[in-house]
Design a protein around this motif. Structure first.
Motif, PDB file in Angstrom:
ATOM      1  N   GLU A   1       0.802  -1.216   0.000  1.00 14.08           N
ATOM      2  CA  GLU A   1       0.000   0.000   0.000  1.00 14.08           C
ATOM      3  C   GLU A   1       0.840   1.274   0.000  1.00 14.08           C
ATOM      4  OE1 GLU A   1      -2.747  -0.369   3.250  1.00 14.08           O
ATOM      5  OE2 GLU A   1      -3.611  -2.210   2.422  1.00 14.08           O
ATOM      6  N   LYS A   2       1.921   1.272   0.769  1.00 20.34           N
ATOM      7  CA  LYS A   2       2.691   2.501   0.934  1.00 20.34           C
ATOM      8  C   LYS A   2       4.067   2.165   1.465  1.00 20.34           C
ATOM      9  CE  LYS A   2       1.152   6.989   1.822  1.00 20.34           C
ATOM     10  NZ  LYS A   2       0.124   7.836   2.313  1.00 20.34           N
ATOM     11  N   ALA A   3       5.024   3.045   1.178  1.00 21.82           N
ATOM     12  CA  ALA A   3       6.382   2.880   1.717  1.00 21.82           C
ATOM     13  C   ALA A   3       6.878   4.232   2.199  1.00 21.82           C
ATOM     14  CB  ALA A   3       7.314   2.322   0.646  1.00 21.82           C
ATOM     15  N   TRP A   4       7.636   4.216   3.286  1.00 25.24           N
ATOM     16  CA  TRP A   4       8.227   5.418   3.867  1.00 25.24           C
ATOM     17  C   TRP A   4       9.703   5.156   4.108  1.00 25.24           C
ATOM     18  CZ3 TRP A   4       3.865   2.988   5.628  1.00 25.24           C
ATOM     19  CH2 TRP A   4       2.669   3.705   5.636  1.00 25.24           C
ATOM     20  N   ALA A   5      10.511   6.193   4.092  1.00 27.11           N
ATOM     21  CA  ALA A   5      11.948   6.006   4.324  1.00 27.11           C
ATOM     22  C   ALA A   5      12.534   7.170   5.105  1.00 27.11           C
ATOM     23  CB  ALA A   5      12.685   5.867   2.992  1.00 27.11           C
TER      24      ALA A   5
END
Length: 83
Positions: A38-42
């Motif tokens: 659904e989503k990725a953050w870094a």
């Protein structure tokens, strides 16, 4: 299907383009394991990347990440959410 948050610890210096490329690699094969990323953050400074997915199991999430070339260090079920 259950939700999972997975964590990668070794992506120090990752750029937005590299994050998109890694996410796209997951998306390209996710259906083979019935996973939906659904989503990725870094955080490029610490090298930590988080991915939220819906999948039949944590093992299915890991199989996709491994095949895409970026094995997760941790995978956590997310059984409860609020908005």
């Amino acid at each position: 299907m259950a939700k999972f948050m997975d964590v990668h610890h070794s992506m120090k210096g990752i750029t937005a383009d590299q994050l998109r490329e890694a996410h796209d690699a997951d998306l390209a094969i996710q259906g083979e394991e019935q996973v939906t990323f659904e989503k990725a953050w870094a955080d490029p400074e610490s090298g930590v990347v988080y991915c939220l997915s819906e999948a039949p199991s944590a093992e299915a999430v890991q199989r996709i990440h491994e095949r895409a070339g970026h094995k997760a260090d941790e995978i956590h079920p997310v059984p409860l959410t609020v908005s």
